[in-house]
Design an enzyme around this catalytic site. Structure first.
Site, PDB file in Angstrom:
ATOM      1  N   ARG A 120     -30.492  11.610  -2.063  1.00  0.00           N
ATOM      2  CA  ARG A 120     -30.363  10.232  -2.587  1.00  0.00           C
ATOM      3  C   ARG A 120     -29.177  10.057  -3.525  1.00  0.00           C
ATOM      4  NH1 ARG A 120     -36.072  10.776  -2.752  1.00  0.00           N
ATOM      5  NH2 ARG A 120     -36.940   9.744  -0.927  1.00  0.00           N
ATOM      6  N   LYS A 131     -14.761   3.658  -1.770  1.00  0.00           N
ATOM      7  CA  LYS A 131     -15.171   3.320  -0.400  1.00  0.00           C
ATOM      8  C   LYS A 131     -15.356   4.624   0.364  1.00  0.00           C
ATOM      9  CE  LYS A 131     -13.203  -1.223   0.574  1.00  0.00           C
ATOM     10  NZ  LYS A 131     -12.207  -1.968   1.368  1.00  0.00           N
ATOM     11  N   GLU A 191       1.596   2.531   2.131  1.00  0.00           N
ATOM     12  CA  GLU A 191       0.616   2.025   1.157  1.00  0.00           C
ATOM     13  C   GLU A 191       1.268   1.852  -0.217  1.00  0.00           C
ATOM     14  OE1 GLU A 191      -2.388   0.973   1.893  1.00  0.00           O
ATOM     15  OE2 GLU A 191      -2.810   1.907   3.826  1.00  0.00           O
ATOM     16  N   LYS A 205      -4.614  -0.183  -8.373  1.00  0.00           N
ATOM     17  CA  LYS A 205      -5.892  -0.175  -7.644  1.00  0.00           C
ATOM     18  C   LYS A 205      -7.070  -0.189  -8.622  1.00  0.00           C
ATOM     19  CE  LYS A 205      -8.517   1.410  -3.788  1.00  0.00           C
ATOM     20  NZ  LYS A 205      -8.592   2.135  -2.531  1.00  0.00           N
ATOM     21  N   GLU A 252     -15.588  -5.708  -2.937  1.00  0.00           N
ATOM     22  CA  GLU A 252     -14.766  -6.581  -2.094  1.00  0.00           C
ATOM     23  C   GLU A 252     -15.423  -7.928  -1.812  1.00  0.00           C
ATOM     24  OE1 GLU A 252     -12.384  -4.450   0.781  1.00  0.00           O
ATOM     25  OE2 GLU A 252     -12.081  -6.275   1.919  1.00  0.00           O
ATOM     26  N   ARG A 292     -10.508  -7.762  -4.193  1.00  0.00           N
ATOM     27  CA  ARG A 292     -10.194  -6.474  -3.562  1.00  0.00           C
ATOM     28  C   ARG A 292      -9.554  -6.638  -2.180  1.00  0.00           C
ATOM     29  NH1 ARG A 292     -13.510  -0.755  -3.994  1.00  0.00           N
ATOM     30  NH2 ARG A 292     -12.137   0.416  -2.620  1.00  0.00           N
ATOM     31  N   ASN A 325      -5.659  -5.214   1.261  1.00  0.00           N
ATOM     32  CA  ASN A 325      -5.478  -5.180   2.720  1.00  0.00           C
ATOM     33  C   ASN A 325      -4.205  -5.872   3.175  1.00  0.00           C
ATOM     34  OD1 ASN A 325      -7.902  -3.767   3.203  1.00  0.00           O
ATOM     35  ND2 ASN A 325      -9.028  -5.664   2.853  1.00  0.00           N
ATOM     36  N   HIS A 375      -2.755  -5.140   6.579  1.00  0.00           N
ATOM     37  CA  HIS A 375      -3.770  -4.453   7.374  1.00  0.00           C
ATOM     38  C   HIS A 375      -4.341  -5.302   8.504  1.00  0.00           C
ATOM     39  CE1 HIS A 375      -3.383  -1.640   4.111  1.00  0.00           C
ATOM     40  NE2 HIS A 375      -4.280  -0.827   4.611  1.00  0.00           N
ATOM     41  N   HIS A 409      -4.422  -3.031  11.501  1.00  0.00           N
ATOM     42  CA  HIS A 409      -5.659  -2.603  12.170  1.00  0.00           C
ATOM     43  C   HIS A 409      -5.672  -3.036  13.633  1.00  0.00           C
ATOM     44  CE1 HIS A 409      -8.073  -2.157   8.168  1.00  0.00           C
ATOM     45  NE2 HIS A 409      -7.490  -1.033   8.524  1.00  0.00           N
ATOM     46  N   HIS A 436      -1.851   5.301  10.548  1.00  0.00           N
ATOM     47  CA  HIS A 436      -2.306   4.105   9.836  1.00  0.00           C
ATOM     48  C   HIS A 436      -1.135   3.471   9.078  1.00  0.00           C
ATOM     49  CE1 HIS A 436      -4.988   1.494   7.620  1.00  0.00           C
ATOM     50  NE2 HIS A 436      -4.564   1.989   6.468  1.00  0.00           N
TER      51      HIS A 436
HETATM   52  P1  NAD Z   1      -5.963  12.692   7.051  1.00  0.00           P
HETATM   53  O1  NAD Z   1      -7.015  12.923   6.080  1.00  0.00           O
HETATM   54  O2  NAD Z   1      -6.308  12.769   8.485  1.00  0.00           O
HETATM   55  O3  NAD Z   1      -4.754  13.691   6.752  1.00  0.00           O
HETATM   56  C1  NAD Z   1      -3.629  13.663   7.591  1.00  0.00           C
HETATM   57  C2  NAD Z   1      -3.252  15.074   8.071  1.00  0.00           C
HETATM   58  O4  NAD Z   1      -2.635  15.765   7.005  1.00  0.00           O
HETATM   59  C3  NAD Z   1      -4.432  15.910   8.494  1.00  0.00           C
HETATM   60  O5  NAD Z   1      -4.080  16.700   9.605  1.00  0.00           O
HETATM   61  C4  NAD Z   1      -4.673  16.818   7.290  1.00  0.00           C
HETATM   62  O6  NAD Z   1      -5.316  18.033   7.605  1.00  0.00           O
HETATM   63  C5  NAD Z   1      -3.270  17.039   6.823  1.00  0.00           C
HETATM   64  N1  NAD Z   1      -3.098  17.382   5.413  1.00  0.00           N
HETATM   65  C6  NAD Z   1      -3.828  16.961   4.355  1.00  0.00           C
HETATM   66  N2  NAD Z   1      -3.280  17.396   3.227  1.00  0.00           N
HETATM   67  C7  NAD Z   1      -2.195  18.114   3.560  1.00  0.00           C
HETATM   68  C8  NAD Z   1      -1.206  18.802   2.825  1.00  0.00           C
HETATM   69  N3  NAD Z   1      -1.203  18.802   1.502  1.00  0.00           N
HETATM   70  N4  NAD Z   1      -0.210  19.425   3.500  1.00  0.00           N
HETATM   71  C9  NAD Z   1      -0.160  19.381   4.860  1.00  0.00           C
HETATM   72  N5  NAD Z   1      -1.050  18.733   5.601  1.00  0.00           N
HETATM   73  C10 NAD Z   1      -2.068  18.114   4.966  1.00  0.00           C
HETATM   74  O7  NAD Z   1      -5.241  11.250   6.852  1.00  0.00           O
HETATM   75  P2  NAD Z   1      -4.935  10.388   5.556  1.00  0.00           P
HETATM   76  O8  NAD Z   1      -3.759   9.573   5.931  1.00  0.00           O
HETATM   77  O9  NAD Z   1      -4.908  11.191   4.328  1.00  0.00           O
HETATM   78  O10 NAD Z   1      -6.215   9.447   5.465  1.00  0.00           O
HETATM   79  C11 NAD Z   1      -6.552   8.540   6.492  1.00  0.00           C
HETATM   80  C12 NAD Z   1      -8.014   8.187   6.352  1.00  0.00           C
HETATM   81  O11 NAD Z   1      -8.222   7.541   5.100  1.00  0.00           O
HETATM   82  C13 NAD Z   1      -8.516   7.240   7.415  1.00  0.00           C
HETATM   83  O12 NAD Z   1      -9.741   7.722   7.886  1.00  0.00           O
HETATM   84  C14 NAD Z   1      -8.730   5.934   6.665  1.00  0.00           C
HETATM   85  O13 NAD Z   1      -9.782   5.159   7.222  1.00  0.00           O
HETATM   86  C15 NAD Z   1      -9.071   6.417   5.287  1.00  0.00           C
HETATM   87  N6  NAD Z   1      -8.804   5.459   4.219  1.00  0.00           N
HETATM   88  C16 NAD Z   1      -9.789   5.219   3.322  1.00  0.00           C
HETATM   89  C17 NAD Z   1      -9.562   4.356   2.265  1.00  0.00           C
HETATM   90  C18 NAD Z   1     -10.644   4.157   1.244  1.00  0.00           C
HETATM   91  O14 NAD Z   1     -10.489   3.293   0.378  1.00  0.00           O
HETATM   92  N7  NAD Z   1     -11.687   4.929   1.276  1.00  0.00           N
HETATM   93  C19 NAD Z   1      -8.330   3.728   2.113  1.00  0.00           C
HETATM   94  C20 NAD Z   1      -7.325   3.996   3.042  1.00  0.00           C
HETATM   95  C21 NAD Z   1      -7.573   4.877   4.103  1.00  0.00           C
HETATM   96  N1  GLY Z   2      -7.985   0.583   0.955  1.00  0.00           N
HETATM   97  C1  GLY Z   2      -8.581  -0.665   0.638  1.00  0.00           C
HETATM   98  C2  GLY Z   2      -9.623  -0.592  -0.422  1.00  0.00           C
HETATM   99  O1  GLY Z   2      -9.873   0.419  -1.027  1.00  0.00           O
HETATM  100  O2  GLY Z   2     -10.251  -1.577  -0.668  1.00  0.00           O
END
Ligand code: NAD
Ligand code: GLY
Length: 361
Positions: free
Chosen positions: A118, A140, A182, A230, A240, A244, A248, A251, A255, A268
């Site tokens: 939980r 998120k 971003e 942020k 949001e 918030r 986007n 986006h 998206h 992305h």
């Molecule tokens: P990711 O986590 O897939 O990482 C990208 C690649 O880089 C992967 O292959 C990973 O293993 C590699 N990697 C990570 N750190 C590394 C390092 N230091 N050196 C070399 N390689 C490394 O992608 P991302 O772009 O970090 O994140 C994308 C994800 O984030 C998506 O799923 C998206 O939906 C999510 N997201 C969430 C929020 C939120 O607010 N929670 C906001 C934006 C994006």
């Molecule tokens: N990446 C958008 C948010 O965190 O709301």
């Protein structure tokens, strides 16, 4: 070392620091004991990150769990494997989950922490630029399912974000650029975030070559500014309900493009970079911004040379139809965040289809 505080609606258990700097992995144990004491730390990472940076990450009293690398593994199966491993290890309610990786690891680990027994504490140790400036902050969490991206998740704040910018030095150029999209986004929303004057557009334009070659003193400053912006937004609107949504910017188109290409062509950030330009094109066409700002913004987006991969042509109709499936659609209306002045944006739900098709053609 730089520190930004996230303070969600002044609720004390949702207040946490983001620590930004170099060589923080080696000091992780200290920070964890201070901000997130736990009976055991449960580190979730993947083989790539563990191979590159695992030896530097100093956390005592920990168990490590390796999950497969990639967005396609941000799913129920991986989530269940994390929860089952935690159960097998008999981790109690006082344990803390530690997300050590990019946004994929951060999102799934946060979700797992929010439902294990939980809800147990969790810490974000982001290792991509995108994760350091965006996904590790604000709570998120999510997994994807066959119906779409991030459809299943929670709002669940970490106890600490530890952003060691040295980890960014092993990112490939494409992943770095995904983060830059971003970063640029924050420059265009700065004033609407309303938390001080950073002149972030000028900072980025003036230091572009240092930033692109990953001079860490500039990167540290850029990450700090993004996190401050942020933090200011989620302080006012954690879930949001309004403000918030400005995070986007870019986006709506981004998206849609990811969806049209079945998430397999663009990163992305590449999709968001294109989306930022579409927003400026729309704003300019609607006379919301001056020609001077339009040119300045387009120039900044171009300075990052997003080098888009080869891709098929998506008709305006394909893109708008994908936009209608986005979870941000309200009452069937497509929502756009559009620039209205330097560093300012507003939410629009009344963009005419004809104009949209003209811009997208
Ligand atoms: P990711 O986590 O897939 O990482 C990208 C690649 O880089 C992967 O292959 C990973 O293993 C590699 N990697 C990570 N750190 C590394 C390092 N230091 N050196 C070399 N390689 C490394 O992608 P991302 O772009 O970090 O994140 C994308 C994800 O984030 C998506 O799923 C998206 O939906 C999510 N997201 C969430 C929020 C939120 O607010 N929670 C906001 C934006 C994006
Ligand atoms: N990446 C958008 C948010 O965190 O709301």
């Amino acid at each position: 070392m730089r520190e930004v505080t996230v303070d969600i609606n002044s609720v004390s258990e949702k207040k946490y620091p983001i620590i930004i700097g170099e060589d923080l992995l080696e000091k992780a144990n200290e920070y964890l004991l201070r901000y997130c004491p736990a009976s055991k730390y449960f580190i979730i990472t993947n083989e790539k990150i563990d191979g590159l940076w695992g030896k530097k990450l100093n956390i005592e009293n920990a168990e490590k769990f390796i999950i497969p690398d990639g967005e396609k593994y941000k799913n129920y199966e991986t989530l269940i494997s994390i929860l089952n491993k935690a159960s097998e290890l008999k981790l109690d309610r006082k344990c803390a989950f530690v997300a050590f990786g990019g946004g994929v690891i951060g999102d799934i680990t946060g979700f797992a922490a929010s439902v294990y027994r939980r809800g147990v504490d969790f810490v974000q140790i982001p290792t991509t630029l995108l994760a350091q400036v965006d996904s590790s902050v604000g709570g998120k969490t999510a997994v994807n399912n066959e119906y779409g991206k991030n459809l299943i998740g929670t709002f669940y704040q970490p106890k600490l974000v530890l952003a060691d910018t040295k980890t960014l030095t092993t990112l490939d150029e494409r992943q770095l650029k995904t983060g830059f999209a971003e970063v640029v986004k924050y420059a265009f929303i700065e004033k609407t975030c309303d938390c001080g004057e950073f002149n972030f557009i000028d900072f980025l334009s003036g230091n572009i070559s240092e930033i692109k070659k990953l001079n860490l003193s500039f990167i540290n400053e850029a990450v700090e500014i993004c996190c401050k912006l942020k933090a200011a937004v989620v302080h006012k609107d954690e879930k949001e309900n309004g403000l918030r949504a400005i995070l986007n910017l870019g986006h709506t188109y981004g998206h849609a493009l990811e969806k049209c290409s079945n998430y397999s062509i663009f990163t992305h950030g590449e999709a968001v970079a294109l989306g930022l330009q579409v927003c400026f094109d729309l704003s300019f066409a609607l006379n919301l911004i001056s020609e001077e700002y339009y040119n300045q913004a387009s120039e900044l987006i171009n300075m990052f040379e997003f080098n888009l991969p080869e891709h098929p042509y998506y008709t305006p109709e394909m893109i708008t139809s994908a936009m209608k499936f986005d979870k941000k659609v309200k009452d069937g209306k497509i929502i756009f965040i559009l620039p209205t002045n330097v560093g300012e944006v507003a939410v629009f739900d009344n963009i005419e289809t004809n104009l949209l098709h003209q811009i997208l053609a």
